[in-house]
Write a protein that holds these residues in place. Structure first.
Motif, PDB file in Angstrom:
ATOM      1  N   LEU A  67      20.183  -1.665  64.013  1.00 28.34           N
ATOM      2  CA  LEU A  67      20.767  -1.521  65.341  1.00 28.34           C
ATOM      3  C   LEU A  67      21.907  -0.507  65.319  1.00 28.34           C
ATOM      4  CD1 LEU A  67      20.836  -2.669  68.275  1.00 28.34           C
ATOM      5  CD2 LEU A  67      22.508  -4.301  67.439  1.00 28.34           C
ATOM      6  N   LEU A  68      22.778  -0.633  64.344  1.00 31.95           N
ATOM      7  CA  LEU A  68      23.911   0.290  64.234  1.00 31.95           C
ATOM      8  C   LEU A  68      23.460   1.707  63.894  1.00 31.95           C
ATOM      9  CD1 LEU A  68      26.441  -2.028  62.370  1.00 31.95           C
ATOM     10  CD2 LEU A  68      26.452  -1.384  64.789  1.00 31.95           C
ATOM     11  N   LEU A  69      22.577   1.833  62.906  1.00 32.34           N
ATOM     12  CA  LEU A  69      22.127   3.166  62.497  1.00 32.34           C
ATOM     13  C   LEU A  69      21.359   3.872  63.609  1.00 32.34           C
ATOM     14  CD1 LEU A  69      20.982   2.524  58.813  1.00 32.34           C
ATOM     15  CD2 LEU A  69      23.038   3.713  59.595  1.00 32.34           C
ATOM     16  N   SER A  70      20.484   3.148  64.282  1.00 32.27           N
ATOM     17  CA  SER A  70      19.710   3.797  65.341  1.00 32.27           C
ATOM     18  C   SER A  70      20.588   4.116  66.552  1.00 32.27           C
ATOM     19  CB  SER A  70      18.508   2.943  65.746  1.00 32.27           C
ATOM     20  OG  SER A  70      18.929   1.703  66.239  1.00 32.27           O
ATOM     21  N   ALA A  71      21.594   3.292  66.816  1.00 34.88           N
ATOM     22  CA  ALA A  71      22.527   3.612  67.911  1.00 34.88           C
ATOM     23  C   ALA A  71      23.263   4.907  67.609  1.00 34.88           C
ATOM     24  CB  ALA A  71      23.506   2.466  68.121  1.00 34.88           C
ATOM     25  N   ALA A 106       7.758  -7.054  67.852  1.00 31.51           N
ATOM     26  CA  ALA A 106       7.828  -6.215  69.047  1.00 31.51           C
ATOM     27  C   ALA A 106       9.217  -6.248  69.664  1.00 31.51           C
ATOM     28  CB  ALA A 106       6.772  -6.661  70.058  1.00 31.51           C
ATOM     29  N   ASN A 107       9.841  -7.421  69.689  1.00 34.80           N
ATOM     30  CA  ASN A 107      11.189  -7.526  70.257  1.00 34.80           C
ATOM     31  C   ASN A 107      12.225  -6.832  69.388  1.00 34.80           C
ATOM     32  OD1 ASN A 107      10.702  -8.880  72.689  1.00 34.80           O
ATOM     33  ND2 ASN A 107      10.537 -10.829  71.621  1.00 34.80           N
ATOM     34  N   LEU A 108      12.121  -6.954  68.075  1.00 37.69           N
ATOM     35  CA  LEU A 108      13.071  -6.266  67.197  1.00 37.69           C
ATOM     36  C   LEU A 108      12.966  -4.756  67.364  1.00 37.69           C
ATOM     37  CD1 LEU A 108      12.807  -8.411  63.941  1.00 37.69           C
ATOM     38  CD2 LEU A 108      14.698  -8.349  65.569  1.00 37.69           C
ATOM     39  N   ILE A 109      11.740  -4.270  67.503  1.00 45.17           N
ATOM     40  CA  ILE A 109      11.541  -2.831  67.710  1.00 45.17           C
ATOM     41  C   ILE A 109      12.133  -2.413  69.050  1.00 45.17           C
ATOM     42  CG2 ILE A 109       9.771  -1.070  68.160  1.00 45.17           C
ATOM     43  CD1 ILE A 109       8.073  -2.519  66.000  1.00 45.17           C
ATOM     44  N   THR A 110      11.888  -3.196  70.094  1.00 44.28           N
ATOM     45  CA  THR A 110      12.389  -2.865  71.422  1.00 44.28           C
ATOM     46  C   THR A 110      13.909  -2.922  71.484  1.00 44.28           C
ATOM     47  OG1 THR A 110      10.359  -3.588  72.493  1.00 44.28           O
ATOM     48  CG2 THR A 110      12.345  -3.570  73.853  1.00 44.28           C
ATOM     49  N   LEU A 111      14.509  -3.870  70.781  1.00 37.89           N
ATOM     50  CA  LEU A 111      15.966  -4.008  70.807  1.00 37.89           C
ATOM     51  C   LEU A 111      16.678  -2.919  70.008  1.00 37.89           C
ATOM     52  CD1 LEU A 111      16.271  -7.873  70.501  1.00 37.89           C
ATOM     53  CD2 LEU A 111      16.856  -6.476  72.488  1.00 37.89           C
ATOM     54  N   THR A 112      15.950  -2.199  69.189  1.00 40.19           N
ATOM     55  CA  THR A 112      16.532  -1.119  68.413  1.00 40.19           C
ATOM     56  C   THR A 112      16.548   0.146  69.267  1.00 40.19           C
ATOM     57  OG1 THR A 112      15.591  -2.113  66.423  1.00 40.19           O
ATOM     58  CG2 THR A 112      16.352   0.145  66.236  1.00 40.19           C
ATOM     59  N   PRO A 113      17.704   0.748  69.479  1.00 41.11           N
ATOM     60  CA  PRO A 113      17.782   1.943  70.328  1.00 41.11           C
ATOM     61  C   PRO A 113      16.864   3.065  69.837  1.00 41.11           C
ATOM     62  CG  PRO A 113      19.969   1.110  69.883  1.00 41.11           C
ATOM     63  CD  PRO A 113      19.028   0.330  69.015  1.00 41.11           C
ATOM     64  N   GLY A 114      16.199   3.702  70.796  1.00 42.76           N
ATOM     65  CA  GLY A 114      15.324   4.825  70.469  1.00 42.76           C
ATOM     66  C   GLY A 114      13.867   4.441  70.340  1.00 42.76           C
ATOM     67  N   THR A 115      13.556   3.145  70.324  1.00 42.43           N
ATOM     68  CA  THR A 115      12.168   2.705  70.217  1.00 42.43           C
ATOM     69  C   THR A 115      11.892   1.628  71.256  1.00 42.43           C
ATOM     70  OG1 THR A 115      12.791   1.085  68.524  1.00 42.43           O
ATOM     71  CG2 THR A 115      11.924   3.202  67.758  1.00 42.43           C
ATOM     72  N   GLY A 131       8.525   6.089  70.738  1.00 45.85           N
ATOM     73  CA  GLY A 131       9.697   6.540  70.008  1.00 45.85           C
ATOM     74  C   GLY A 131      10.373   7.687  70.728  1.00 45.85           C
ATOM     75  N   MET A 132      11.684   7.657  70.759  1.00 45.95           N
ATOM     76  CA  MET A 132      12.438   8.736  71.391  1.00 45.95           C
ATOM     77  C   MET A 132      12.201  10.052  70.653  1.00 45.95           C
ATOM     78  SD  MET A 132      16.455   8.641  72.158  1.00 45.95           S
ATOM     79  CE  MET A 132      17.359  10.066  72.612  1.00 45.95           C
ATOM     80  N   ASP A 133      12.040   9.947  69.333  1.00 45.40           N
ATOM     81  CA  ASP A 133      11.733  11.128  68.523  1.00 45.40           C
ATOM     82  C   ASP A 133      10.582  10.769  67.585  1.00 45.40           C
ATOM     83  OD1 ASP A 133      11.718  13.562  67.282  1.00 45.40           O
ATOM     84  OD2 ASP A 133      13.563  13.234  66.156  1.00 45.40           O
TER      85      ASP A 133
END
Length: 157
Positions: A67-71, A106-115, A131-133
């Motif tokens: 969460l922190l790294l992707s933010a 699916a929820n963990l992926i969605t809660l991670t920024p950028g995905t 994915g955002m990128d």
């Protein structure tokens, strides 16, 4: 073991949610809890899940780290003068096969920024992720496989 422990817990939750701390409301909550547990008893017995507390803590720690790294990654992409990104959707082949595990992943992926988890195939073997990128979808698949999915399998099997 306390008899009717689960029903009592549901009754106490009912009382707390409804805000009426009376004996009739507690009895009503107990009755509703008993009926609900009676109706779902077959599903509860068929889907016993083993929970490994240490592995669950590692999963939670991994989520916080991701969460922190992707933010930070998303903030850097958004604040950069040149948004050199390639958004897209990729298919992720699932190793998890239980509804609970698929939903959690699916929820963990969605809660991670950028995905964002977009859909699960009808046969429940593929998860579609936006994915955002998506410049390297293979790396994104490896990250999910070696990260969240591996930790979910360790925690609940």
């Amino acid at each position: 073991m306390i008899p009717y422990r689960n029903e009592l817990i549901l009754a106490l939750i009912w009382v707390a949610i409804s805000g009426s701390y009376s004996i009739p409301n507690l009895v009503f909550g107990f009755a509703i809890g008993w009926i609900v547990l009676f109706l779902v008893r077959d599903q509860r017995l068929a889907t016993r899940t083993v929970i490994r507390p240490w592995a669950l803590l590692l999963l939670i720690g991994l989520f916080i780290k991701e969460l922190l790294l992707s933010a930070l990654r998303v903030a850097r992409l958004v604040l950069s003068p040149r948004m050199d990104i390639k958004p897209g959707i990729f298919a992720y082949p699932l190793k998890v096969d239980r509804d609970f595990e698929i939903t959690l992943l699916a929820n963990l992926i969605t809660l991670t920024p950028g995905t964002l988890s977009v859909d699960v195939s009808d046969d429940r073997r593929t998860l579609f992720v936006h994915g955002m990128d998506c410049s390297d979808p293979e790396q994104a698949r490896r990250d999910i496989s070696q990260g969240f999915e591996r930790r979910i399998l360790e925690a609940f099997r």
